[in-house]
Structures are given as C-alpha cells and as structure tokens.
Design an enzyme around this catalytic site. Sequence first.
Site, mmCIF file in Angstrom:
data_model
loop_
_atom_site.group_PDB
_atom_site.id
_atom_site.type_symbol
_atom_site.label_atom_id
_atom_site.label_comp_id
_atom_site.label_asym_id
_atom_site.label_seq_id
_atom_site.Cartn_x
_atom_site.Cartn_y
_atom_site.Cartn_z
ATOM 1 N N ALA A 130 36.842 25.010 32.945
ATOM 2 C CA ALA A 130 36.488 24.171 31.789
ATOM 3 C C ALA A 130 37.648 23.313 31.292
ATOM 4 O O ALA A 130 38.159 23.508 30.177
ATOM 5 C CB ALA A 130 35.928 25.043 30.658
ATOM 6 N N ASP B 191 40.154 25.903 29.462
ATOM 7 C CA ASP B 191 40.064 27.358 29.273
ATOM 8 C C ASP B 191 41.066 28.102 30.149
ATOM 9 O O ASP B 191 41.563 29.163 29.778
ATOM 10 C CB ASP B 191 38.654 27.858 29.607
ATOM 11 C CG ASP B 191 37.675 27.567 28.483
ATOM 12 O OD1 ASP B 191 38.089 26.934 27.492
ATOM 13 O OD2 ASP B 191 36.498 27.963 28.593
ATOM 14 N N ASP C 250 32.341 45.648 46.434
ATOM 15 C CA ASP C 250 33.566 44.860 46.603
ATOM 16 C C ASP C 250 34.605 45.246 45.549
ATOM 17 O O ASP C 250 35.807 45.268 45.821
ATOM 18 C CB ASP C 250 33.248 43.367 46.493
ATOM 19 C CG ASP C 250 32.583 42.841 47.748
ATOM 20 O OD1 ASP C 250 32.791 43.425 48.830
ATOM 21 O OD2 ASP C 250 31.837 41.845 47.652
ATOM 22 N N GLY C 251 34.118 45.554 44.328
ATOM 23 C CA GLY C 251 35.019 45.983 43.251
ATOM 24 C C GLY C 251 35.780 47.244 43.635
ATOM 25 O O GLY C 251 36.959 47.393 43.302
ATOM 26 N N ASN D 14 41.432 38.825 45.714
ATOM 27 C CA ASN D 14 40.432 37.809 45.337
ATOM 28 C C ASN D 14 41.084 36.590 44.690
ATOM 29 O O ASN D 14 41.001 35.498 45.203
ATOM 30 C CB ASN D 14 39.426 38.373 44.340
ATOM 31 C CG ASN D 14 38.193 38.948 45.012
ATOM 32 O OD1 ASN D 14 38.034 38.838 46.226
ATOM 33 N ND2 ASN D 14 37.326 39.557 44.226
ATOM 34 N N GLU D 15 41.685 36.829 43.511
ATOM 35 C CA GLU D 15 42.231 35.695 42.763
ATOM 36 C C GLU D 15 43.121 36.158 41.627
ATOM 37 O O GLU D 15 43.106 37.341 41.246
ATOM 38 C CB GLU D 15 41.120 34.799 42.171
ATOM 39 C CG GLU D 15 40.427 35.309 40.928
ATOM 40 C CD GLU D 15 39.453 36.430 41.166
ATOM 41 O OE1 GLU D 15 39.776 37.555 40.738
ATOM 42 O OE2 GLU D 15 38.408 36.236 41.777
HETATM 43 P P1 NAP Z 1 32.716 43.140 38.327
HETATM 44 O O1 NAP Z 1 32.160 42.455 37.121
HETATM 45 O O2 NAP Z 1 32.236 44.488 38.656
HETATM 46 O O3 NAP Z 1 32.563 42.218 39.641
HETATM 47 C C1 NAP Z 1 32.000 41.036 39.572
HETATM 48 C C2 NAP Z 1 31.142 40.803 40.802
HETATM 49 O O4 NAP Z 1 31.957 40.148 41.791
HETATM 50 C C3 NAP Z 1 30.569 42.054 41.467
HETATM 51 O O5 NAP Z 1 29.217 41.810 41.760
HETATM 52 C C4 NAP Z 1 31.392 42.180 42.741
HETATM 53 O O6 NAP Z 1 30.697 42.791 43.803
HETATM 54 C C5 NAP Z 1 31.642 40.728 43.054
HETATM 55 N N1 NAP Z 1 32.756 40.441 43.967
HETATM 56 C C6 NAP Z 1 33.992 40.981 43.983
HETATM 57 N N2 NAP Z 1 34.710 40.441 44.966
HETATM 58 C C7 NAP Z 1 33.913 39.535 45.589
HETATM 59 C C8 NAP Z 1 34.087 38.663 46.680
HETATM 60 N N3 NAP Z 1 35.252 38.558 47.311
HETATM 61 N N4 NAP Z 1 33.050 37.858 47.036
HETATM 62 C C9 NAP Z 1 31.871 37.914 46.386
HETATM 63 N N5 NAP Z 1 31.639 38.744 45.356
HETATM 64 C C10 NAP Z 1 32.659 39.529 44.957
HETATM 65 O O7 NAP Z 1 34.271 43.132 38.149
HETATM 66 P P2 NAP Z 1 35.362 43.882 39.006
HETATM 67 O O8 NAP Z 1 34.757 44.940 39.858
HETATM 68 O O9 NAP Z 1 36.416 44.209 38.044
HETATM 69 O O10 NAP Z 1 35.803 42.721 39.982
HETATM 70 C C11 NAP Z 1 36.678 41.741 39.564
HETATM 71 C C12 NAP Z 1 36.209 40.492 40.198
HETATM 72 O O11 NAP Z 1 35.136 39.971 39.437
HETATM 73 C C13 NAP Z 1 37.253 39.409 40.171
HETATM 74 O O12 NAP Z 1 38.106 39.469 41.282
HETATM 75 C C14 NAP Z 1 36.430 38.148 40.127
HETATM 76 O O13 NAP Z 1 36.340 37.515 41.381
HETATM 77 C C15 NAP Z 1 35.056 38.595 39.714
HETATM 78 N N6 NAP Z 1 34.651 37.817 38.567
HETATM 79 C C16 NAP Z 1 33.645 36.926 38.714
HETATM 80 C C17 NAP Z 1 33.273 36.121 37.669
HETATM 81 C C18 NAP Z 1 32.165 35.144 37.877
HETATM 82 O O14 NAP Z 1 31.610 35.097 38.991
HETATM 83 N N7 NAP Z 1 31.832 34.356 36.869
HETATM 84 C C19 NAP Z 1 33.913 36.195 36.439
HETATM 85 C C20 NAP Z 1 34.956 37.112 36.323
HETATM 86 C C21 NAP Z 1 35.329 37.909 37.393
HETATM 87 P P3 NAP Z 1 30.330 44.356 43.841
HETATM 88 O O15 NAP Z 1 29.152 44.502 42.932
HETATM 89 O O16 NAP Z 1 30.001 44.592 45.279
HETATM 90 O O17 NAP Z 1 31.521 45.133 43.363
#
Ligand code: NAP
EC number: 2.7.1.23
Length: 269
Positions: A186, A151, A45-46, A122-123
Amino acid sequence: MRYAILSKGDAKSEALKHKMQTHMKDFKMIEDVENPEIVISVGGDGTLLQAFHQYSHMLAQCAFVGIHTGHLGFYADWLPHEVEKLIIEINNSEFQVIEYPLLEMIVRYNDKGYETRYLALNEATMKTENGTTLVVDLDIRGQHFERFRGDGLCISTPSGSTAYNKALGGALIHPSLEAIQIAEIASINNRVFRTVGSPLVLPKHHTCHVKPVNHDVILTTVDHVSVKHKNVNTIQYRVANEKIRFARFRPFPFWKRVHDSFISSGETL
Ligand code: NAP
C-alpha cells in the site's frame, strides 16, 4: 539415518507423528532432534517454516520433507496416507536434494556496534510498530532508488513468492532462480509522493538497503516471527549464501504445485 519430526501440534498431526515414529523405529532409524540428517514437518507450510527456523543453524547437514495434514502446501507436499511409502523411500534410497534460495536480512543500529542477521524462507517485511505510514529511503546496489511512503515493504524469496508476496500482487518466481523480490504494501502515490509501484526482482549480486526516515522503532517480520527494532540505521536485504535443502523422492514440479494450489487440484497441466 538420523531424523527429527516436528508436528503442528493438532490431534491429526500428533497422531501421524507417533505413527511415523513407530514405523521408523521398526526400520532402525534413529530419532535425533539435535543432529538430524532429515527433518520431517507434519502440518502445513507454517509448520515447515517453524522447522526451518529450528534447524537454520545446520542447513548444510539436514534436508527437509513436509507432510500436510490440511490442504496441499508448497513445502508440505506429502499426504498422510503416503507416510509408509515415504518412510520406505527414506530408508532405502539415496534421495535427491533440491536446493531453494533464502533471503538474508541484516539490521544495523545507530547506537550499537553490532548487527543482527536473519534468514527467511518465505519473506521479511518492514512496517511501523503502530500502523502509521512507513517512510524509508531505498538504495539498490549503492544507488538511491526512491523514497517509499506507505504501509510497508515485503521482500520475498522465490519459494515465498506464493505466500504474502502473491497477496501483494508480486510475481510468482521459480525457486531455481537465485533472486529476491521487493513488493510494496500500500504505497502512497500522488502528485507529491512517488514510488515505482511495481514489484522489483533483484538478482543474487544486487543488495538493497532500506533506511528509515524519522522512525524510532521498526517492526520486522521474518516468516512467522515478528521483532521490533529500536534505533535502526539501515536494513540490508540480499540473497543469502545459505540454501534450504529439500529431500525429493518423486517429482512434483513447482508450476504443478502452483496450478494445484491456486487453479484446480483435480486437473493436471
Ligand atoms: P498463517 O496465517 O498460518 O499462514 C498463512 C498462510 O500462508 C497459511 O495458509 C500457510 O499455509 C500459507 N503459506 C505459508 N508459506 C507459504 C508459501 N510459501 N506458499 C503459499 N502459501 C504459504 O501464518 P504462519 O503460519 O505464521 O505463516 C507465516 C506466513 O504467513 C508468512 O511467511 C507469510 O507469507 C504468510 N502471510 C500471508 C499473508 C497474506 O497472504 N495476506 C499475510 C501475512 C502473512 P499452511 O496453512 O499450509 O500453513
């Protein structure tokens, strides 16, 4: 058919990309990274988030497909062993296009005559640059709603609701709903400070403005990209007019993807 392939860059994704390029050449498909009709992301997804940002200036002209070389993704839902089938489908058929809503974020500054506009798949989040408490006034549809302390805030799209928003306790929203969701990160809640405490879902015609209180620098993220903004007056969030278009060659309903990702990949609904 003009196509572009964006790979995550690891050995497995690169090998799959090269295999696809060879097959697509056999089908007389044209690789055109500047002006593709179809954008294929190979990774997760990333990787699709990166592909979206690379082609966000031409969303009306191109459709996206995601192949996952790791675990099942929300955007990357084709498997590596299915690529031959996928290429035949791309070559043969008039594919169905499914559109998902996007988030628009506009940052306005105190001392500048311009604004910066971003699109998120995403967001978008807002926090302070050093992790101290964010204090902001939140207006919805021109009415003051609350003063938030905590936060940060996460404003997500329906398809992004399964990502960071989910970890914050937000609801999962079907991408056929044109909406954005505001989730607290938070919040401080006690007898003195009070926020609503629940995620808010705003329809397309509702705009949210967030005004920092005494912060020189605001740290924003838009999907995987983070940007620091100085002297912010307000940040505006709403459903964007643009949409992302996905090429669909077979049904893979959103709720089945939710089930397979978070409950069990072996069973069907
Ligand atoms: P990353 O750390 O590689 O990605 C975080 C995880 O989010 C990966 O497992 C990714 O899947 C998954 N993901 C991305 N879009 C998604 C969706 N629409 N639905 C479900 N899972 C999804 O970071 P990155 O590649 O830079 O991606 C940035 C994204 O990380 C942000 O958009 C944010 O949504 C997410 N994120 C999540 C958290 C959390 O859950 N606590 C915190 C910060 C950011 P893949 O492994 O398939 O790439």
